[in-house]
Design a protein around this motif. Structure first.
Motif, PDB file in Angstrom:
ATOM      1  N   ASP A 273     -22.631 -40.614 -17.835  1.00 40.09           N
ATOM      2  CA  ASP A 273     -23.893 -40.687 -17.096  1.00 40.09           C
ATOM      3  C   ASP A 273     -25.103 -40.393 -17.971  1.00 40.09           C
ATOM      4  OD1 ASP A 273     -22.136 -41.130 -15.057  1.00 40.09           O
ATOM      5  OD2 ASP A 273     -22.423 -39.203 -14.088  1.00 40.09           O
ATOM      6  N   GLY A 371     -28.504 -37.133 -16.090  1.00 40.57           N
ATOM      7  CA  GLY A 371     -27.543 -38.116 -15.578  1.00 40.57           C
ATOM      8  C   GLY A 371     -26.998 -37.774 -14.205  1.00 40.57           C
ATOM      9  N   GLY A 374     -24.702 -40.212 -11.098  1.00 39.15           N
ATOM     10  CA  GLY A 374     -23.855 -41.340 -11.472  1.00 39.15           C
ATOM     11  C   GLY A 374     -22.498 -41.308 -10.804  1.00 39.15           C
ATOM     12  N   LEU A 520     -30.596 -41.973 -11.889  1.00 36.69           N
ATOM     13  CA  LEU A 520     -29.420 -42.448 -11.154  1.00 36.69           C
ATOM     14  C   LEU A 520     -29.458 -42.005  -9.701  1.00 36.69           C
ATOM     15  CD1 LEU A 520     -26.654 -41.883 -13.857  1.00 36.69           C
ATOM     16  CD2 LEU A 520     -28.196 -43.840 -13.540  1.00 36.69           C
ATOM     17  N   LYS A 543     -17.899 -46.614 -13.661  1.00 38.21           N
ATOM     18  CA  LYS A 543     -18.382 -45.930 -14.851  1.00 38.21           C
ATOM     19  C   LYS A 543     -18.418 -46.871 -16.052  1.00 38.21           C
ATOM     20  CE  LYS A 543     -19.609 -42.312 -14.354  1.00 38.21           C
ATOM     21  NZ  LYS A 543     -19.110 -40.931 -14.260  1.00 38.21           N
ATOM     22  N   LEU A 546     -21.688 -48.594 -15.826  1.00 35.30           N
ATOM     23  CA  LEU A 546     -22.755 -47.699 -16.267  1.00 35.30           C
ATOM     24  C   LEU A 546     -22.760 -47.595 -17.793  1.00 35.30           C
ATOM     25  CD1 LEU A 546     -24.992 -45.857 -15.297  1.00 35.30           C
ATOM     26  CD2 LEU A 546     -23.300 -44.040 -14.981  1.00 35.30           C
TER      27      LEU A 546
END
Length: 606
Positions: A273, A371, A374, A520, A543, A546
């Motif tokens: 993240d 982050g 996320g 996020l 993920k 991301l």
């Protein structure tokens, strides 16, 4: 980022003077806004508005608050950042509205003058603000959709007090300090005090995504203008363009969050993240490398939860100016009193954020990106698998809670070792058959049946009755989130993210005058990606998406790392008390936090 405060004597026959009380409230928030203090009184002395300023956008004195619009009709005290303020300004100028500053604060004022309450839905960012209409003599309060920025209210039937912190309201001396059993029960269950409660009966948060108007001697009901669950309930699209749409939305969100007139840094762990946020920041360019800050707890060096090796790799990958802030056991223990003093409501988290924000301020930063969010958005927690599986496995007992409770009671007698090492395991048949129950079981710190021993029988009974924990969790699924994975996303976003991660980021960052931005956690991002989330999470590619969002994707070593969370060596907080079971260690820390807030030890003894 700032602190807002106000006292509105809306129903008294003759207005009273609250100047000194308001000053005490604002003084208690000095760390939130070390760059300035402002105060404004209405002509009839019914309203006192206060403001503590952390200058980030338009940092000059012209943008000080409380601020009036050009007409002098509307006055605002605002906490947060509006990332689309330039586009809104252009539109308002085309409609004839005039500006005296380059601030986002004045944009809110003119947008409210133009559109009233409808303005809230057009604001992209994090915000909590109060606007007073000097002609209608009405007060308007609003808070952003995720609830990133707090706003606490206390209404005694004649006077409404509000502020960015619970402790600030208490510092004013005009609010009843009776402890709320529902708040204590909520903390015991979740490790944080869940909205709509606080630790005190007389103080409540304005709900996220709501606005409230006080006029003609009456306080209206909070009105919703945005809802997380409604976004998660959107029709799911199964199209090949979903990944591209989501990747672009991530790039746009990080771009929005770079709006500032001061330098921005980033909090960097060894995970996807924060690494992706750094990569997306780098894509936007800049004259200097981005300052990235990583915490290094000496007790964790060389372990599986040591963030430093991968964080160092990510920083080198994106050519960041990497700062590793090392914390010894003695440092951690020595700062416990300061952490508890800064903590606005009881929470078992926020310690790492307090330290990394401190490091950021020491580097001269006022703003840092994080982050946070996320995992809630892209299915990074194990709860996305375990909760639906638990519901399926125990569905037959969902309508037989007495049977589940009996299994728990009998099992605790027959299996004392299991009860001692995993006290929640025996409650699976009692709670696991519904999504709210399974969520409480997975996220719960203590469970309802344990609260009498922790809080005392009377407080536990009243607290649980008023709290209604399963109903509270179920509320985060309304209206109509049906997909199993999106149900988990909605529960995580509306509970753990809002009530713990975001709130901890606020108090821990503001303790050092550092604004923490969360690209996020962005309502426009959510609305854009929500129609594609179920398929992405189900395929376990969230993920990975991301990680690939920056033009230079994250190293594969980061993506393949197992999810660990940001660990803190808890025994240093507990005067050397050790327990190999991290959940039980968290319980020990929770007892210490609760004692610090209540001053009581008898009912909280282990």
């Amino acid at each position: 980022m700032c602190g807002v405060a106000g006292i509105f004597d809306y129903a008294a026959q003759s207005p009273r003077c609250f100047d000194q009380e308001l000053r005490r409230v604002c003084d208690a928030m000095k760390q939130r806004g070390p760059d300035g203090f402002g105060h404004w009184s209405s002509s009839d002395n019914r309203l006192q508005l206060g403001h503590r300023r952390l200058s980030v956008i338009a940092p000059g004195p012209q943008a000080a608050q409380p601020m009036a619009d050009v007409s002098e009709r509307f006055i605002i005290s605002f906490n947060g950042e509006i990332y689309n303020h330039r586009a809104l300004r252009t539109d308002l100028e085309a409609r004839g509205y005039r500006f005296r500053t380059q601030s986002d604060t004045e944009v809110i004022l003119n947008l409210y003058a133009a559109e009233g309450a409808e303005a809230c839905a057009k604001l992209q960012g994090m915000f909590a603000f109060a606007i007073y209409d000097t002609v209608a003599r009405s007060l308007f309060l609003a808070r952003d959709p995720y609830g990133i920025k707090p706003l606490y209210l206390s209404d005694d039937g004649q006077t409404l007090r509000f502020a960015s912190q619970v402790k600030a309201l208490l510092a004013g001396g005009g609010v009843d300090t009776t402890i709320d059993p529902a708040g204590l029960a909520g903390f015991a269950l979740f490790g944080h005090v869940p909205e709509p409660f606080t630790s005190y009966r007389a103080i409540r948060p304005l709900p996220a995504g709501h606005h409230l108007t006080i006029r003609e001697g009456r306080v209206g009901q909070p009105m919703s203008f945005a809802c997380l669950a409604s976004s998660f309930a959107t029709h799911q699209q199964q199209d090949a363009e979903g990944t591209t749409i989501c990747r672009q939305a991530l790039q746009d969100s990080v771009g929005r969050h770079l709006e500032a007139d001061v330098e921005l840094g980033v909090f960097l762990s060894g995970g996807v993240d924060s690494g992706a946020v750094l990569g997306l920041m780098r894509d936007r360019g800049g004259a200097h490398p981005i300052k990235a800050i990583t915490l290094a707890f000496e007790d964790l060096a060389g372990t599986d939860v040591d963030e430093v090796p991968l964080a160092r790799e990510i920083a080198a990958h994106y050519e960041a100016d990497h700062h590793i802030h090392r914390i010894s056991r003695d440092d951690l223990a020595a700062n416990v009193p300061a952490i508890l003093a800064a903590m606005d409501q009881p929470t078992i988290d926020g310690i790492n954020t307090w330290f990394v924000a401190k490091a950021a301020r020491e580097l001269g930063l006022k703003v840092a990106l994080s982050g946070i969010g996320g995992d809630e958005l892209f299915g990074g927690y194990s709860t996305f698998r375990s909760i639906p599986a638990m519901v399926r496995a125990t569905a037959l007992t969902a309508n037989m809670p007495r049977l589940g409770a009996a299994v728990r009671r009998i099992g605790s007698g027959l299996l004392p070792n299991l009860q001692a090492t995993n006290p929640k395991a025996l409650a699976a048949f009692e709670l696991g058959g519904t999504y709210p129950g399974a969520y409480l079981l997975r996220r719960g710190l203590f469970l309802p049946h344990e609260l009498p021993a922790l809080l005392g029988r009377d407080i536990a009974r009243e607290g649980l009755q008023r709290l209604d924990p399963l109903g509270l969790i179920a509320g985060s699924l309304e209206p109509g989130v049906s997909d199993p994975l999106l149900r988990v996303a909605a529960m995580e976003s509306g509970n753990y993210l809002r009530n713990q991660l975001l709130r901890d980021a606020d108090w821990a960052g503001m303790a050092h005058g550092v604004e923490i931005r969360t690209p996020l956690v962005d309502f426009q991002l959510l609305q854009t990606v929500a129609p594609h989330l179920a398929g992405i999470i189900r395929s376990k590619n969230g993920k990975a998406l991301l990680a690939s969002a920056p033009s230079k994707p994250l190293p594969f070593s980061v993506l393949q790392r197992s999810k660990t969370g940001f660990s803190v060596p808890m025994e240093s907080l507990l005067s050397g008390q050790r327990n190999a079971n991290t959940r039980l260690t968290s319980r020990l820390w929770a007892r210490q936090v609760l004692q610090a807030f209540t001053g009581q030890t008898t009912a909280l003894a282990a």
